[in-house]
Design an enzyme around this catalytic site. Structure first.
Site, PDB file in Angstrom:
ATOM      1  N   ASN A  91       0.823  -1.199   0.000  1.00 41.25           N
ATOM      2  CA  ASN A  91       0.000   0.000   0.000  1.00 41.25           C
ATOM      3  C   ASN A  91       0.864   1.259   0.000  1.00 41.25           C
ATOM      4  O   ASN A  91       1.924   1.303   0.621  1.00 41.25           O
ATOM      5  CB  ASN A  91      -0.914   0.020   1.219  1.00 41.25           C
ATOM      6  N   VAL A  92       0.354   2.289  -0.645  1.00 39.68           N
ATOM      7  CA  VAL A  92       1.071   3.561  -0.675  1.00 39.68           C
ATOM      8  C   VAL A  92       0.503   4.558   0.325  1.00 39.68           C
ATOM      9  O   VAL A  92       0.969   5.692   0.412  1.00 39.68           O
ATOM     10  CB  VAL A  92       1.066   4.169  -2.103  1.00 39.68           C
ATOM     11  N   HIS A 108       6.006  -0.459  -2.657  1.00 41.46           N
ATOM     12  CA  HIS A 108       5.471   0.260  -3.811  1.00 41.46           C
ATOM     13  C   HIS A 108       5.508   1.778  -3.617  1.00 41.46           C
ATOM     14  O   HIS A 108       4.840   2.511  -4.345  1.00 41.46           O
ATOM     15  CB  HIS A 108       4.045  -0.194  -4.112  1.00 41.46           C
ATOM     16  N   CYS A 116      11.583  14.209  -7.128  1.00 39.89           N
ATOM     17  CA  CYS A 116      11.930  15.017  -8.303  1.00 39.89           C
ATOM     18  C   CYS A 116      12.606  14.138  -9.338  1.00 39.89           C
ATOM     19  O   CYS A 116      13.593  13.459  -9.038  1.00 39.89           O
ATOM     20  CB  CYS A 116      12.853  16.163  -7.890  1.00 39.89           C
ATOM     21  N   CYS A 135      10.657  21.823  -7.387  1.00 33.89           N
ATOM     22  CA  CYS A 135      11.395  20.952  -6.483  1.00 33.89           C
ATOM     23  C   CYS A 135      12.037  21.797  -5.390  1.00 33.89           C
ATOM     24  O   CYS A 135      12.742  22.764  -5.705  1.00 33.89           O
ATOM     25  CB  CYS A 135      12.459  20.174  -7.241  1.00 33.89           C
ATOM     26  N   THR A 176      -4.327  -9.193   0.523  1.00 32.57           N
ATOM     27  CA  THR A 176      -3.643  -9.151  -0.772  1.00 32.57           C
ATOM     28  C   THR A 176      -4.428  -9.962  -1.809  1.00 32.57           C
ATOM     29  O   THR A 176      -5.087 -10.946  -1.474  1.00 32.57           O
ATOM     30  CB  THR A 176      -2.217  -9.708  -0.667  1.00 32.57           C
TER      31      THR A 176
END
Length: 239
Positions: A91-92, A108, A116, A135, A176
């Site tokens: 998961n992010v 992930h 950047c 950035c 999952t």
């Protein structure tokens, strides 16, 4: 003892964050080949940013659920007796951390970080991104992207993950689909090393037949029950 826990989108679903491949999931509403690739970002960055800004907003508005909290308790409980939880997530989102987990390996990437493409700078980032975002390190505009793994890119921390998995005493997969590699291959690797395996999911995953044991039901019920049992009764090591 080391317990290796892999989590997927199913653990965050009850927090209101959509899963990907289930009916009504994100990939049923959005085409990943257009929005989650380096090529898409180069071709139509505004649309990619709009999609990820929407996802980032969803993460900001979501709260950790009982399953996230249970894994934080597992981490603390194992540490208190000299053992270790290795929490690896596909998961992010940051719900594990917000639930109190201290060490989370995001294979992930993390939606609440930005990177950047010009200088490689990566840092915490909770706000929207656009083609006009500069950035903070090199001041270049147009190159800031979510620090997540897109299709065609290599997941993060694979060598460290493999080393810990091979030395673990228990492998647990929670929420999952069993369809996304290389994570879907972890259970086979664990079995090959003689490590007991357990699946916790709403329904059997694509790799369900490879697990030694399984618990099916909502994560907010199944994970706390599993953690309570593990902390109360599991003190052995791998065969």
């Amino acid at each position: 003892m080391t317990v290796f826990v892999l989590t997927g989108a199913g653990i965050s679903a009850e927090s209101g964050l959509g899963t990907f491949r289930d009916p009504g999931g994100l990939w049923h509403r959005f085409d990943p080949t257009r929005l989650a690739t380096p090529e898409a970002f180069a071709r139509e960055p505004e649309e990619v940013h709009a999609f990820y800004n929407l996802r980032r907003q969803g993460v900001r508005e979501a709260s950790p659920n009982a399953a996230h909290a249970a894994l934080a308790r597992l981490e603390a409980g194992l540490a208190a007796r000299g053992d270790r939880l290795f929490l690896c997530t596909q998961n992010v989102d940051d719900l594990h951390e917000r639930a109190g987990a201290r060490a989370v390996t995001h294979m992930h990437g993390e939606l609440m970080r930005a990177r950047c493409t010009a200088c490689g700078e990566s840092r915490a980032w909770a706000e929207d991104l656009s083609v006009d975002t500069a950035c903070p390190a090199c001041a270049r505009r147009g190159g800031m992207r979510p620090d997540v793994v897109w299709f065609g890119e290599m997941p993060f921390h694979l060598e460290a993950i493999a080393a810990v998995l091979d030395a673990s005493d228990l492998f647990v997969a929670i929420g999952t689909s069993g369809s996304v590699y290389p994570a879907a291959g972890f259970v086979a690797r664990a079995r090959g090393a003689g490590i007991p395996t357990h699946e916790i999911n709403l329904a059997p995953s694509d790799t369900a037949g490879l697990f030694d044991a399984a618990t099916y039901g909502p994560a907010t019920r199944a994970v706390p029950d599993f953690v309570a049992g593990l902390l109360g009764g599991f003190s052995g090591s791998r065969p």
